[in-house]
Design a protein around this motif. Structure first.
Motif, short mmCIF file in Angstrom:
data_model
loop_
_atom_site.label_atom_id
_atom_site.label_comp_id
_atom_site.label_asym_id
_atom_site.label_seq_id
_atom_site.Cartn_x
_atom_site.Cartn_y
_atom_site.Cartn_z
N VAL A 223 14.15 48.44 104.99
CA VAL A 223 13.94 49.47 106.01
C VAL A 223 14.52 48.93 107.31
O VAL A 223 14.14 47.85 107.77
N SER A 224 15.44 49.66 107.90
CA SER A 224 16.08 49.21 109.13
C SER A 224 15.08 49.21 110.29
O SER A 224 14.31 50.16 110.45
N PRO A 225 15.13 48.17 111.12
CA PRO A 225 14.25 48.14 112.30
C PRO A 225 14.85 48.86 113.51
O PRO A 225 14.25 48.88 114.57
N ILE A 226 16.04 49.45 113.33
CA ILE A 226 16.74 50.09 114.43
C ILE A 226 16.44 51.59 114.47
O ILE A 226 16.53 52.28 113.46
N ASP A 261 20.22 46.76 97.67
CA ASP A 261 20.88 47.88 97.02
C ASP A 261 20.86 49.14 97.89
O ASP A 261 21.66 50.05 97.68
N GLY A 262 19.91 49.20 98.81
CA GLY A 262 19.77 50.40 99.61
C GLY A 262 19.11 50.13 100.95
O GLY A 262 18.48 49.07 101.15
N LEU A 263 19.25 51.09 101.87
CA LEU A 263 18.72 50.94 103.22
C LEU A 263 18.09 52.25 103.67
O LEU A 263 18.72 53.31 103.60
N VAL A 264 16.85 52.18 104.14
CA VAL A 264 16.19 53.32 104.76
C VAL A 264 16.51 53.29 106.25
O VAL A 264 16.30 52.27 106.92
N VAL A 265 17.04 54.40 106.77
CA VAL A 265 17.41 54.46 108.19
C VAL A 265 16.69 55.62 108.86
O VAL A 265 16.28 56.59 108.21
N HIS A 266 16.55 55.51 110.17
CA HIS A 266 15.90 56.57 110.94
C HIS A 266 16.76 57.83 110.92
O HIS A 266 17.98 57.77 111.11
N ALA A 267 16.12 58.95 110.72
CA ALA A 267 16.83 60.23 110.63
C ALA A 267 17.65 60.48 111.89
O ALA A 267 17.15 60.35 113.01
N GLY A 268 18.92 60.80 111.69
CA GLY A 268 19.81 61.09 112.81
C GLY A 268 20.62 59.90 113.28
O GLY A 268 21.61 60.08 114.00
N ASP A 269 20.22 58.69 112.90
CA ASP A 269 21.00 57.51 113.28
C ASP A 269 22.20 57.36 112.36
O ASP A 269 22.12 57.68 111.17
N PRO A 270 23.32 56.88 112.87
CA PRO A 270 24.49 56.66 112.01
C PRO A 270 24.14 55.71 110.87
O PRO A 270 23.50 54.67 111.07
N ALA A 271 24.58 56.08 109.67
CA ALA A 271 24.28 55.28 108.49
C ALA A 271 25.53 54.55 108.02
O ALA A 271 26.64 55.09 108.10
N PRO A 272 25.39 53.34 107.51
CA PRO A 272 26.55 52.61 106.99
C PRO A 272 27.09 53.28 105.74
O PRO A 272 26.35 53.89 104.98
N GLY A 275 28.81 51.58 100.34
CA GLY A 275 28.36 51.51 98.96
C GLY A 275 26.86 51.40 98.78
O GLY A 275 26.36 51.54 97.66
N LEU A 276 26.14 51.16 99.86
CA LEU A 276 24.69 51.12 99.76
C LEU A 276 24.13 52.52 99.60
O LEU A 276 24.66 53.48 100.16
N LEU A 277 23.03 52.63 98.86
CA LEU A 277 22.29 53.88 98.86
C LEU A 277 21.56 54.00 100.19
O LEU A 277 20.99 53.02 100.69
N ILE A 278 21.56 55.19 100.78
CA ILE A 278 20.94 55.41 102.08
C ILE A 278 19.92 56.54 101.96
O ILE A 278 20.18 57.56 101.31
N LEU A 279 18.78 56.35 102.57
CA LEU A 279 17.80 57.42 102.68
C LEU A 279 17.40 57.54 104.14
O LEU A 279 17.07 56.55 104.79
N GLU A 280 17.45 58.76 104.67
CA GLU A 280 17.08 59.00 106.06
C GLU A 280 15.68 59.59 106.13
O GLU A 280 15.33 60.50 105.38
N THR A 281 14.89 59.07 107.06
CA THR A 281 13.56 59.62 107.33
C THR A 281 13.17 59.18 108.74
O THR A 281 13.84 58.34 109.34
N ASP A 282 12.12 59.75 109.26
CA ASP A 282 11.58 59.28 110.53
C ASP A 282 10.89 57.94 110.25
O ASP A 282 9.86 57.90 109.58
#
Length: 312
Positions: A223-226, A261-272, A275-282
């Motif tokens: 889970v990204s801290p950004i 294998d994957g990264l959870v990012v804050h919804a609306g933030d640019p995602a890498p 090749g990583l799986l990305i899931l956006e949420t608050d």
């Protein structure tokens, strides 16, 4: 289902609490950073472990963000009267944990044994494991000279610019009992939104733990801290700037790329897009409902990553 979480203090404890509300706590293993541990006033203090114990037992001071709720400060007042060092706050209730830990460590018990006893005393179902029973200490090379972690973080309030970070003792440290077995048997391994450089890197600096992650059969997601180009709490963004990194999810993904294998990012933030799986949420975790939402999202991403692994 068994879930392992690599975690530091406040932010990681929020994720673990969320997980404990959506799945049986007995199926969760938290592997906790001990690079912050230090001795102060003759007491052995484990800040990240204690934050997790307080959070999971319902004793945490959620307003302050550290320590126990309903704390009193008679000890600190008496300490100041005698000219003692007061830059690291020790509440009266908090002292009980540190005194008992110190006594048991001096009597020959390991940190993992003592931690398990505290968790059992407070009926915590989650398995809380220090990353190692061996001393690993986070040291920072700063503009005012070398500092131990707590000197930098608490005494200096993260003000000095950081040039480099070291984890003394990590190369020779062994994982605490149960750590490698938990990683090997996990259905999913989560990296909490703790500071990657100060809270997660000490764990990954223990060679056997990093090797276990690289060969783990379960998916590993972080889970990204950004959030919005800034860190939710602490000096993450400041450190990234000082270390020459952009404050974004691309830098977080590159930092963890070898193990996740994957990264959870804050919804609306640019995602890498590497090749990583990305899931956006608050990813803001202010309330218990927030923590549950992020826990569910992280588990969902881990499930997707597991399916992708199986299909390869």
């Amino acid at each position: 289902m068994t879930v392992v979480v690599l975690t530091g203090g406040v932010g990681g404890a929020k994720l673990v609490l969320g997980l404990a509300n959506v799945m049986p706590p007995e199926e969760i293993v938290a592997i906790v950073n001990t690079g912050d541990d230090f001795e102060h006033l003759g007491l052995s203090i484990s800040p990240d472990i204690d934050t997790l114990l307080y959070t999971l037992s319902g004793k945490a001071n959620t307003v302050q963000g550290w320590g126990r709720a309903g704390e009193s400060w008679g000890f600190m007042a008496a300490l100041r009267e005698l000219g003692g060092e007061d830059w690291f706050q020790l509440g009266d209730g908090d002292l009980a944990l540190h005194v008992l830990r110190s006594m048991r460590l001096r009597a020959g018990d390991s940190l993992s044994v003592v931690t398990r006893a505290f968790a059992q005393a407070w009926s915590i179902g989650v398995t809380v494991l220090p990353m190692s029973d061996d001393p690993v200490r986070t040291r920072l090379d700063t503009a005012i000279g070398p500092l131990d972690f707590q000197q930098y973080f608490v005494r200096e309030r993260c003000v000095p610019a950081v040039n480099a970070i070291r984890f003394d003792g990590a190369d020779g440290a062994s994982p605490a009992p149960g750590v490698i077995e938990a990683i090997a048997g996990a259905d999913a391994i989560l990296i909490a939104p703790s500071n990657p450089f100060l809270s997660i890197d000490p764990i990954l600096a223990v060679p056997a733990i990093r090797a276990a992650l690289l060969r783990a059969s379960g998916p590993v997601v972080a889970v990204s801290p950004i959030v919005g180009g800034a860190a939710v709490k602490g000096p993450t963004a400041k450190l990234m700037t000082e270390l020459g990194l952009a404050i974004d999810n691309h830098a977080i993904a590159r930092h963890y790329r070898a193990v996740i294998d994957g990264l959870v990012v804050h919804a609306g933030d640019p995602a890498p897009a590497d090749g990583l799986l990305i899931l956006e949420t608050d990813t803001m975790m202010t309330t218990l409902e927030d923590r549950i939402r992020v826990a569910r999202a992280t588990l969902a991403l881990a499930e997707s990553a597991g399916r992708r692994r199986s299909a390869v």
